[in-house]
Design an enzyme around this catalytic site. Structure first.
Site, mmCIF file in Angstrom:
data_model
loop_
_atom_site.group_PDB
_atom_site.id
_atom_site.type_symbol
_atom_site.label_atom_id
_atom_site.label_comp_id
_atom_site.label_asym_id
_atom_site.label_seq_id
_atom_site.Cartn_x
_atom_site.Cartn_y
_atom_site.Cartn_z
ATOM 1 N N ALA A 70 17.650 -17.369 11.652
ATOM 2 C CA ALA A 70 18.540 -16.841 12.791
ATOM 3 C C ALA A 70 18.763 -18.044 13.696
ATOM 4 O O ALA A 70 18.347 -18.966 13.724
ATOM 5 C CB ALA A 70 17.489 -15.803 13.522
ATOM 6 N N GLY A 115 15.154 -15.684 8.410
ATOM 7 C CA GLY A 115 16.004 -14.822 7.768
ATOM 8 C C GLY A 115 16.796 -15.581 6.497
ATOM 9 O O GLY A 115 17.097 -14.942 5.717
ATOM 10 N N GLU A 118 14.762 -14.353 3.946
ATOM 11 C CA GLU A 118 14.845 -13.115 3.784
ATOM 12 C C GLU A 118 16.260 -12.412 2.888
ATOM 13 O O GLU A 118 16.034 -11.808 2.160
ATOM 14 C CB GLU A 118 14.664 -12.422 4.932
ATOM 15 C CG GLU A 118 12.982 -12.439 5.651
ATOM 16 C CD GLU A 118 13.218 -11.978 7.130
ATOM 17 O OE1 GLU A 118 12.324 -11.158 7.523
ATOM 18 O OE2 GLU A 118 14.111 -12.610 8.001
ATOM 19 N N GLU A 138 8.311 -17.001 11.468
ATOM 20 C CA GLU A 138 8.599 -16.099 12.751
ATOM 21 C C GLU A 138 7.452 -15.923 13.751
ATOM 22 O O GLU A 138 7.931 -16.052 15.010
ATOM 23 C CB GLU A 138 9.481 -14.684 12.302
ATOM 24 C CG GLU A 138 10.446 -14.871 11.702
ATOM 25 C CD GLU A 138 10.732 -15.042 10.234
ATOM 26 O OE1 GLU A 138 11.694 -14.622 9.837
ATOM 27 O OE2 GLU A 138 9.741 -15.356 9.613
#
Length: 264
Positions: A70, A115, A118, A138
């Site tokens: 992110a 992310g 992910e 995270e």
């Protein structure tokens, strides 16, 4: 090879039946901003509806990163209300990749964190080169993996191993990641994209109906007991067995020639 751009930061390249979904925000190491998330979702929606795309490969234009996760610089300016509004947009990027109906391959080099990892976990197969560094850090910035990581990682490596990796927020270099099953294919430095595209081309030579039906059976059967899973498999088998692809595949085998898949 043709190209189509989705917003400023996402590019789709066509290699015959293989579509390459390119993360193209090199100035930020492909950190996923709101605009980039929206573009990833849009590109995935277009690919999902395209019968000519038999396999999708997720790649990066940055030399030292697949995706660092992110965009925390953008997030730093958010109010709580901003973050709530952005959440569906961010989720749309990850679910867009996860729900692509055809096989997907991630080509990972350098950093694939948070992310970014992910997005790779949302693919069916992860090819990584020896420069890859992966992890879900995270909790070190006060959140949790929110792009599917808490659900996808334990499906790969088991609940206890996933817990250790998520709770420590540690990064893994390529060899350890491969040994633990976080990535599937380990290749020499600089070879991730080439090897992923070659793997995708081998997949794409097969029946598009068969590929999508097999993926559906694999995905929907996860977590079910054996009896229920076999019912999922049977439904997917029926989709393929009564298709024009099945008729062509059997005919080509008996006529000793390469199949010409109708894709229906």
């Amino acid at each position: 090879m043709s190209e189509e751009r989705f917003g400023e930061f996402v590019l789709v390249r066509r290699h015959d039946q293989v579509a390459e979904l390119v993360l193209d925000r090199p100035q930020a190491m492909n950190a996923v901003s709101t605009d980039m998330a929206r573009s990833i979702a849009g590109a995935c929606a277009a690919l999902a509806a395209d019968p000519g795309a038999r396999v999708v490969v997720l790649t990066s234009t940055h030399e030292r990163a697949f995706c660092v996760g992110a965009d925390l610089k953008e997030r730093n300016s958010f109010s709580d209300a901003d973050l709530r509004r952005q959440r569906p947009v961010a989720r749309g990027a990850y679910t867009g990749v996860l729900e692509l109906p055809m096989p997907t391959v991630a080509a990972v080099h350098g950093f694939a964190l948070g992310g970014g990892f992910e997005l790779a976990l949302s693919c069916d197969v992860i090819v990584a080169d020896r420069t890859a560094v992966v992890g879900l850090p995270e909790v070190s910035v006060g959140v949790i993996p929110g792009g599917g990581g808490t659900q996808l990682l334990p499906r790969r490596v088991g609940a206890a191993r996933a817990a250790e990796l998520i709770f420590t927020a540690r990064r893994l270099e390529a060899a350890e990641a491969h040994g633990l099953g976080l990535v599937d294919v380990l290749v020499n430095e600089g070879r991730d994209r080439t090897e992923a595209l070659e793997l995708a081309a081998r997949m794409a030579a097969n029946s598009p109906v068969g590929l999508r039906a097999a993926k559906r059976a694999l995905r929907l059967g996860q977590g079910l007991d054996l009896r229920a899973g076999l019912e999922v498999e049977d439904a997917a088998w029926r989709t393929a067995a009564f298709s024009a692809d099945r008729a062509e595949g059997v005919a080509a085998f008996n006529e000793k020639r390469a199949p010409r898949w109708p894709g229906e």
